[in-house]
Design a protein around this motif. Structure first.
Motif, mmCIF file in Angstrom:
data_model
loop_
_atom_site.group_PDB
_atom_site.id
_atom_site.type_symbol
_atom_site.label_atom_id
_atom_site.label_comp_id
_atom_site.label_asym_id
_atom_site.label_seq_id
_atom_site.Cartn_x
_atom_site.Cartn_y
_atom_site.Cartn_z
ATOM 1 N N LYS A 64 2.350 -18.567 59.324
ATOM 2 C CA LYS A 64 2.074 -19.460 60.454
ATOM 3 C C LYS A 64 1.641 -20.833 59.954
ATOM 4 O O LYS A 64 0.972 -20.969 58.942
ATOM 5 C CB LYS A 64 0.990 -18.863 61.350
ATOM 6 N N TYR A 66 -0.049 -24.693 61.369
ATOM 7 C CA TYR A 66 -1.016 -25.136 62.361
ATOM 8 C C TYR A 66 -0.971 -26.658 62.495
ATOM 9 O O TYR A 66 -0.843 -27.375 61.504
ATOM 10 C CB TYR A 66 -2.437 -24.727 61.959
ATOM 11 N N GLU A 120 -1.002 -23.183 66.866
ATOM 12 C CA GLU A 120 -0.357 -22.295 65.898
ATOM 13 C C GLU A 120 1.129 -22.169 66.226
ATOM 14 O O GLU A 120 1.509 -21.994 67.385
ATOM 15 C CB GLU A 120 -1.027 -20.923 65.972
ATOM 16 N N LYS A 122 5.185 -20.866 64.388
ATOM 17 C CA LYS A 122 5.986 -20.382 63.277
ATOM 18 C C LYS A 122 7.143 -21.344 63.063
ATOM 19 O O LYS A 122 7.786 -21.770 64.018
ATOM 20 C CB LYS A 122 6.503 -18.967 63.554
#
Length: 273
Positions: A64, A66, A120, A122
């Motif tokens: 992930k 951020y 957050e 991906k």
């Protein structure tokens, strides 16, 4: 704290134009509605963290990335003697772990300094917008280039500059990074970090750090009031620190691509001072 255990919260929908990341990109080109929608979708899953919370651990795995929306964080490595080296700071509009999907094992730790709001996402969820919205792909690449320049500057600071120069150089960098997202006023900005943080960033003892800050004050170059910093003579500070943001040439090239101009006007904030 393991990032997989962070509580993700749905906050009220953002006005995309108020997002620090959008403000940073808008300095280069005015984003269209499709691009704004794609960036807003990256901000849908938000995390709220308390101050002094580690959310990426050195050697851990995370796929992930951020975006910092509010607050400050820092990237660091713990040393065997109990010390630490702070590598860089994450400010509003910055992306943490930008290539997480490609390099999921982190070689560093990241912790909040202040209360922190992150979005957050991906990377794979952003691949299609990057492909279909070519300008976003260029802007994302520019952000990675800026991160590389920041890391190069940190190497030069610690490796070759004197303490006085190091401190001036870091203050100028932070000022310009905050200026890019509208968080400076009259050469003044908020810097919520202690002298311990500065010392661990610049490779100085706390005593040496204190003396260096005092010298900047005495020479009427910088004024400190609580967490407010005033740069009183930016031109002189740049000369002392040998501060030369070479990434400006890269920015000019990017503007040429984005605006389809041969000689684009440079309007990015780093040229202001």
């Amino acid at each position: 704290m393991n990032p997989s255990k962070l509580t993700v919260k749905k906050l009220k929908p953002y006005n995309p134009r108020t997002l620090p990341l959008v403000k940073k990109f808008n300095l280069l080109c005015e984003l269209n509605e499709t691009e704004l929608t794609a960036l807003a979708q990256m901000h849908e899953n938000s995390i709220l963290l308390n101050e002094q919370t580690t959310f990426l651990n050195q050697g851990s795995h995370s796929n992930k990335s951020y975006i910092v929306n509010r607050g400050w964080a820092y990237r660091y490595t713990d040393l065997s003697d109990g010390g630490r080296q702070i590598i860089n700071f994450y400010l509003p509009g910055d992306i943490i772990n930008p290539l997480a999907a490609l390099t999921p094992k982190t070689a560093y730790s990241v912790a909040s300094i202040t209360p922190l709001e992150l979005s957050e996402f991906k990377l794979e969820a952003f691949i299609n917008p990057l492909i279909t919205q070519s300008r976003l792909g260029l802007l994302y690449g520019w952000m990675l280039s800026r991160l590389d320049s920041i890391m190069a500057d940190q190497t030069i600071r610690i490796g070759r500059l004197l303490a006085y120069q190091r401190t001036a150089h870091l203050l100028l960098e932070i000022f310009h990074r905050l200026e890019a997202v509208g968080q400076t006023k009259n050469n003044t900005f908020s810097m919520p970090i202690s002298q311990h943080f500065l010392a661990d960033t610049l490779g100085l003892s706390l005593v040496h750090m204190n003396r260096t800050l005092k010298k900047l004050r005495i020479n009427n170059l910088v004024h400190f009031n609580a967490d407010q910093v005033v740069l009183k003579d930016i031109i002189k500070l740049k000369k002392i620190a040998e501060y030369q943001p070479f990434d400006l040439i890269q920015t000019e090239n990017l503007l040429a691509f984005l605006n389809n101009k041969t000689n684009p006007d440079l309007k990015f904030a780093y040229s202001a001072a």
